[in-house]
Design an enzyme around this catalytic site. Sequence first.
Site, PDB file in Angstrom:
ATOM      1  CG  HIS A  63      -1.879  -1.077   1.360  1.00 44.91           C
ATOM      2  ND1 HIS A  63      -1.821  -2.032   2.337  1.00 44.91           N
ATOM      3  CD2 HIS A  63      -2.963  -1.384   0.604  1.00 44.91           C
ATOM      4  CE1 HIS A  63      -2.839  -2.874   2.191  1.00 44.91           C
ATOM      5  NE2 HIS A  63      -3.542  -2.516   1.152  1.00 44.91           N
ATOM      6  CD  GLN A  97      -9.123  -4.224  -7.093  1.00 43.81           C
ATOM      7  OE1 GLN A  97      -9.754  -4.966  -6.357  1.00 43.81           O
ATOM      8  NE2 GLN A  97      -8.182  -3.421  -6.636  1.00 43.81           N
ATOM      9  NE  ARG A 134      -8.998 -11.898   1.866  1.00 41.06           N
ATOM     10  CZ  ARG A 134      -9.532 -11.048   0.989  1.00 41.06           C
ATOM     11  NH1 ARG A 134      -8.775 -10.512   0.054  1.00 41.06           N
ATOM     12  NH2 ARG A 134     -10.814 -10.735   1.051  1.00 41.06           N
ATOM     13  CE  LYS A 178      -1.492  -9.996  -3.520  1.00 41.99           C
ATOM     14  NZ  LYS A 178      -2.879  -9.891  -3.195  1.00 41.99           N
ATOM     15  CD  GLN A 188     -13.954  -5.084  -2.200  1.00 40.30           C
ATOM     16  OE1 GLN A 188     -14.141  -3.897  -2.484  1.00 40.30           O
ATOM     17  NE2 GLN A 188     -12.753  -5.626  -2.259  1.00 40.30           N
TER      18      GLN A 188
HETATM   19  P1  AMP Z   1      -6.459  -3.813  -0.576  1.00 42.17           P
HETATM   20  O1  AMP Z   1      -6.310  -3.024   0.674  1.00 42.17           O
HETATM   21  O2  AMP Z   1      -5.919  -5.204  -0.477  1.00 42.17           O
HETATM   22  O3  AMP Z   1      -7.837  -3.733  -1.175  1.00 42.17           O
HETATM   23  O4  AMP Z   1      -5.501  -3.132  -1.642  1.00 42.17           O
HETATM   24  C1  AMP Z   1      -5.527  -1.749  -1.898  1.00 42.17           C
HETATM   25  C2  AMP Z   1      -4.626  -1.446  -3.067  1.00 42.17           C
HETATM   26  O5  AMP Z   1      -3.293  -1.894  -2.756  1.00 42.17           O
HETATM   27  C3  AMP Z   1      -5.032  -2.183  -4.354  1.00 42.17           C
HETATM   28  O6  AMP Z   1      -4.820  -1.309  -5.462  1.00 42.17           O
HETATM   29  C4  AMP Z   1      -4.096  -3.354  -4.387  1.00 42.17           C
HETATM   30  O7  AMP Z   1      -3.842  -3.823  -5.688  1.00 42.17           O
HETATM   31  C5  AMP Z   1      -2.833  -2.738  -3.785  1.00 42.17           C
HETATM   32  N1  AMP Z   1      -1.943  -3.768  -3.241  1.00 42.17           N
HETATM   33  C6  AMP Z   1      -2.269  -4.780  -2.387  1.00 42.17           C
HETATM   34  N2  AMP Z   1      -1.193  -5.556  -2.131  1.00 42.17           N
HETATM   35  C7  AMP Z   1      -0.166  -5.016  -2.846  1.00 42.17           C
HETATM   36  C8  AMP Z   1       1.214  -5.364  -3.010  1.00 42.17           C
HETATM   37  N3  AMP Z   1       1.758  -6.417  -2.398  1.00 42.17           N
HETATM   38  N4  AMP Z   1       1.985  -4.600  -3.810  1.00 42.17           N
HETATM   39  C9  AMP Z   1       1.442  -3.522  -4.453  1.00 42.17           C
HETATM   40  N5  AMP Z   1       0.156  -3.138  -4.337  1.00 42.17           N
HETATM   41  C10 AMP Z   1      -0.642  -3.874  -3.556  1.00 42.17           C
END
Ligand code: AMP
Length: 280
Positions: free
Chosen positions: A37, A153, A187, A149, A61
């Site tokens: 993030h 999406q 996760r 990642k 979602q």
């Molecule tokens: P999430 O909180 O998992 O919904 O992710 C929020 C944003 O962070 C989304 O755009 C994800 O694709 C991105 N994201 C999650 N994990 C990673 C990672 N390991 N590296 C880069 N971006 C990530």
Amino acid sequence: MQVIRSIHDMQQVALRLRRDGERVGLVPTMGYLHEGHLSLVRRARAEADVVIVSLFVNPTQFGPNEDLAQYPRDQERDEAVCSDEGVDILFCPSAEEMYAPDHGLYVDEDCVTRFFEGASRPEHFRGVLTVVAKLFNIVQPEVAVFGQKDVQQLCAIKRMVRELNIPVRIVEGPTVREPDGLAMSSRNRHLSKKERQQAVCLRAALDRGRALFAEGERNAERIVKAMSEVITKAPLAELDYAAVAKADTFEPAVNAESGDIVALAVRFGSARLIDNDRLC
Ligand code: AMP
């Protein structure tokens, strides 16, 4: 750092920023922030004058049997992390603030989202696209940053922006990984010690697929089979899908080509992990 919880307040601030000619960059997240993030926050900082992070575990979602209640949350820590990172505004509405009891309008995309994640998680992308569209209307960013990642999406969001003519520039950031190759994910904290050790099989399977392609294999089915075999060797892993997909449509590939995506979803107990890479 300003913390905003109401949609009305966020929209007022967004309007003022626009009037003042500030370039606003948005990083939508579900919180429990990690380096992945933060890499997107840094990217937003490079693209914009004002960086806004949204923190919202979006109920629409998650499917009825998915991990909404178990999704990791730690807002206090997330606030501290964002503040340390120089985020200007943290937008963290409640579910009640985002969805009125009688809400009934969704954004549905039915090309990209038919396959893989969309097939495994019906209504998932409908929830994602709906909340991202709402966030765009509330925050009115010039640019929004998403991670590779979640490549399917990202693909669906790009299509939504194009087809609904939303004036937001979508920027993507590369996947940030642990030293052993596991993609960072909120996760991952649900993995037991043994599961965590075996979770490197996702990276290994993607590497196997990429190596086969580099050696000249073009039959997508054989690449999928080879990736699946790597996953099945990990005793605690349960493969949901392995795929070679076209990068622009996410259709399953028959003949693999440079630029196609290799993607995986694997369950370890209650945790479902996804990862992907590109063939080159
Ligand atoms: P999430 O909180 O998992 O919904 O992710 C929020 C944003 O962070 C989304 O755009 C994800 O694709 C991105 N994201 C999650 N994990 C990673 C990672 N390991 N590296 C880069 N971006 C990530």
